[in-house]
Scaffold this motif. Sequence first.
Motif, PDB file in Angstrom:
ATOM      1  N   ASN A  89       4.253   4.380  -5.083  1.00  0.00           N
ATOM      2  CA  ASN A  89       3.385   4.073  -3.949  1.00  0.00           C
ATOM      3  C   ASN A  89       2.136   3.302  -4.367  1.00  0.00           C
ATOM      4  O   ASN A  89       1.012   3.652  -4.010  1.00  0.00           O
ATOM      5  N   GLU A  90       2.361   2.272  -5.152  1.00  0.00           N
ATOM      6  CA  GLU A  90       1.259   1.382  -5.547  1.00  0.00           C
ATOM      7  C   GLU A  90       0.735   0.667  -4.305  1.00  0.00           C
ATOM      8  O   GLU A  90       1.486   0.021  -3.574  1.00  0.00           O
ATOM      9  N   ALA A  91      -0.550   0.801  -4.055  1.00  0.00           N
ATOM     10  CA  ALA A  91      -1.133   0.235  -2.837  1.00  0.00           C
ATOM     11  C   ALA A  91      -1.333  -1.267  -2.978  1.00  0.00           C
ATOM     12  O   ALA A  91      -1.879  -1.751  -3.971  1.00  0.00           O
ATOM     13  N   GLY A  92      -0.886  -2.010  -1.975  1.00  0.00           N
ATOM     14  CA  GLY A  92      -1.054  -3.465  -1.964  1.00  0.00           C
ATOM     15  C   GLY A  92      -1.015  -3.975  -0.539  1.00  0.00           C
ATOM     16  O   GLY A  92      -0.896  -3.194   0.416  1.00  0.00           O
ATOM     17  N   ALA A 129       2.041   1.218   4.659  1.00  0.00           N
ATOM     18  CA  ALA A 129       1.017   2.214   4.365  1.00  0.00           C
ATOM     19  C   ALA A 129       0.568   2.946   5.619  1.00  0.00           C
ATOM     20  O   ALA A 129       0.263   4.146   5.580  1.00  0.00           O
ATOM     21  N   ALA A 130       0.534   2.277   6.735  1.00  0.00           N
ATOM     22  CA  ALA A 130       0.015   2.881   7.964  1.00  0.00           C
ATOM     23  C   ALA A 130       0.965   3.911   8.552  1.00  0.00           C
ATOM     24  O   ALA A 130       0.525   4.962   9.052  1.00  0.00           O
ATOM     25  N   SER A 131       2.252   3.648   8.520  1.00  0.00           N
ATOM     26  CA  SER A 131       3.214   4.521   9.201  1.00  0.00           C
ATOM     27  C   SER A 131       4.138   5.287   8.266  1.00  0.00           C
ATOM     28  O   SER A 131       4.756   6.273   8.668  1.00  0.00           O
ATOM     29  N   GLY A 132       4.276   4.841   7.022  1.00  0.00           N
ATOM     30  CA  GLY A 132       5.226   5.445   6.106  1.00  0.00           C
ATOM     31  C   GLY A 132       6.659   5.005   6.355  1.00  0.00           C
ATOM     32  O   GLY A 132       7.574   5.468   5.676  1.00  0.00           O
ATOM     33  N   LEU A 133       6.852   4.082   7.303  1.00  0.00           N
ATOM     34  CA  LEU A 133       8.186   3.584   7.610  1.00  0.00           C
ATOM     35  C   LEU A 133       8.690   2.699   6.474  1.00  0.00           C
ATOM     36  O   LEU A 133       7.969   1.802   6.006  1.00  0.00           O
ATOM     37  N   ALA A 134       9.921   2.928   6.027  1.00  0.00           N
ATOM     38  CA  ALA A 134      10.474   2.168   4.911  1.00  0.00           C
ATOM     39  C   ALA A 134      10.942   0.791   5.367  1.00  0.00           C
ATOM     40  O   ALA A 134      11.552   0.642   6.431  1.00  0.00           O
ATOM     41  N   LEU A 135      10.666  -0.217   4.542  1.00  0.00           N
ATOM     42  CA  LEU A 135      11.188  -1.550   4.770  1.00  0.00           C
ATOM     43  C   LEU A 135      12.583  -1.645   4.150  1.00  0.00           C
ATOM     44  O   LEU A 135      12.907  -0.900   3.228  1.00  0.00           O
ATOM     45  N   VAL A 136      13.370  -2.588   4.642  1.00  0.00           N
ATOM     46  CA  VAL A 136      14.744  -2.760   4.171  1.00  0.00           C
ATOM     47  C   VAL A 136      14.791  -3.895   3.154  1.00  0.00           C
ATOM     48  O   VAL A 136      14.266  -4.987   3.399  1.00  0.00           O
ATOM     49  N   LYS A 137      15.428  -3.641   2.033  1.00  0.00           N
ATOM     50  CA  LYS A 137      15.547  -4.658   0.989  1.00  0.00           C
ATOM     51  C   LYS A 137      16.715  -5.588   1.300  1.00  0.00           C
ATOM     52  O   LYS A 137      17.814  -5.140   1.637  1.00  0.00           O
ATOM     53  N   VAL A 138      16.472  -6.898   1.188  1.00  0.00           N
ATOM     54  CA  VAL A 138      17.519  -7.901   1.375  1.00  0.00           C
ATOM     55  C   VAL A 138      17.489  -8.869   0.191  1.00  0.00           C
ATOM     56  O   VAL A 138      16.531  -8.894  -0.584  1.00  0.00           O
ATOM     57  N   VAL A 147       0.964  -2.255   2.288  1.00  0.00           N
ATOM     58  CA  VAL A 147       2.248  -1.681   1.894  1.00  0.00           C
ATOM     59  C   VAL A 147       2.056  -0.789   0.670  1.00  0.00           C
ATOM     60  O   VAL A 147       1.076  -0.913  -0.073  1.00  0.00           O
ATOM     61  N   LEU A 148       3.007   0.120   0.492  1.00  0.00           N
ATOM     62  CA  LEU A 148       3.063   0.967  -0.701  1.00  0.00           C
ATOM     63  C   LEU A 148       4.357   0.638  -1.422  1.00  0.00           C
ATOM     64  O   LEU A 148       5.443   0.777  -0.857  1.00  0.00           O
ATOM     65  N   VAL A 149       4.230   0.196  -2.661  1.00  0.00           N
ATOM     66  CA  VAL A 149       5.366  -0.309  -3.428  1.00  0.00           C
ATOM     67  C   VAL A 149       5.668   0.639  -4.588  1.00  0.00           C
ATOM     68  O   VAL A 149       4.757   1.067  -5.313  1.00  0.00           O
ATOM     69  N   SER A 150       6.942   0.967  -4.764  1.00  0.00           N
ATOM     70  CA  SER A 150       7.366   1.811  -5.889  1.00  0.00           C
ATOM     71  C   SER A 150       8.366   1.051  -6.750  1.00  0.00           C
ATOM     72  O   SER A 150       9.259   0.377  -6.222  1.00  0.00           O
ATOM     73  N   TYR A 151       8.200   1.161  -8.067  1.00  0.00           N
ATOM     74  CA  TYR A 151       9.073   0.438  -8.986  1.00  0.00           C
ATOM     75  C   TYR A 151       8.914   1.026 -10.383  1.00  0.00           C
ATOM     76  O   TYR A 151       8.010   1.837 -10.644  1.00  0.00           O
ATOM     77  N   SER A 152       9.792   0.656 -11.278  1.00  0.00           N
ATOM     78  CA  SER A 152       9.656   1.044 -12.682  1.00  0.00           C
ATOM     79  C   SER A 152       9.383  -0.189 -13.522  1.00  0.00           C
ATOM     80  O   SER A 152       9.732  -1.305 -13.137  1.00  0.00           O
ATOM     81  N   TYR A 153       8.751   0.046 -14.667  1.00  0.00           N
ATOM     82  CA  TYR A 153       8.456  -1.057 -15.579  1.00  0.00           C
ATOM     83  C   TYR A 153       8.536  -0.555 -17.012  1.00  0.00           C
ATOM     84  O   TYR A 153       8.533   0.664 -17.257  1.00  0.00           O
TER      85      TYR A 153
END
Length: 250
Positions: free
Chosen positions: A95-98, A125-134, A161-167
């Motif tokens: 949930n990295e804020a951006g 970030a406002a609603s917690g609704l997930a975006l769909v990856k395409v 948006v809140l972004v989650s990923y690995s690095y």
Amino acid sequence: MSNITSVAFGSGVLIATPSGANATPVQFGTLQDASIDISFSSKQLFGQYQFPIALARGEGKITGKAKFANIDGPLFNNCFFGQTYNPGQKMWSYNEAGSVSSSAPFVYTAANAGNFDVDLGVVYAASGLALVKVASAPAVGQYSVGAGVYTFNSGDAGKAVLVSYSYTQTSGGSRALISNRVMGTAPTFQIDFYQTNPNIAGAQWSLRLYNCVSSKLSIASKTQDFAVPELDFEALANAANAIGEINTAV
């Protein structure tokens, strides 16, 4: 000596010394408790009476388990998985804020884009609704990602948006790939356990098991508590047909 030398207090100290290439001794850090069970089966000879007239000891078994609070990659690997491990580790940014740029190309670049591994999802970030990856050309409520750069539709311009990923972190930590090994393959290790008497300096007892194999590794988490992994193991004879040794003050 006084009988007080025969008592012990606390969880003690437990150290595993793996065999083979990963032979560095490793301590079970922040040990919570450890138990070792030694048992034998027995063979009984009965006649016409209710109780046996002879007993013979049969198969023997030594098992143990340890609960410890340190999340220790080398211990997990060397005593349970037996894989090759390397320095560096995969890290997670949760949930990295951006925010989506307000003008074309409507992107957000992850803070660790230079070492990006895989995407783990995006939410508003406002609603917690997930975006769909395409794969490309995202519509509103969708995103695409490549090399740590997240691309959105113009309709999402400026949105938080809140972004989650690995690095990948190249220094510090350790990383072991868990491969599918042939059945029967398991790392072996020596176990050293000792406890002390807090009232008498130097009074201690210890148990060493020369050759052990781990049968179970459990890692559980729960709300408002620390994770306490548990490692189960059992002992077998070494090449000299020896099991171990016990050392006591009395």
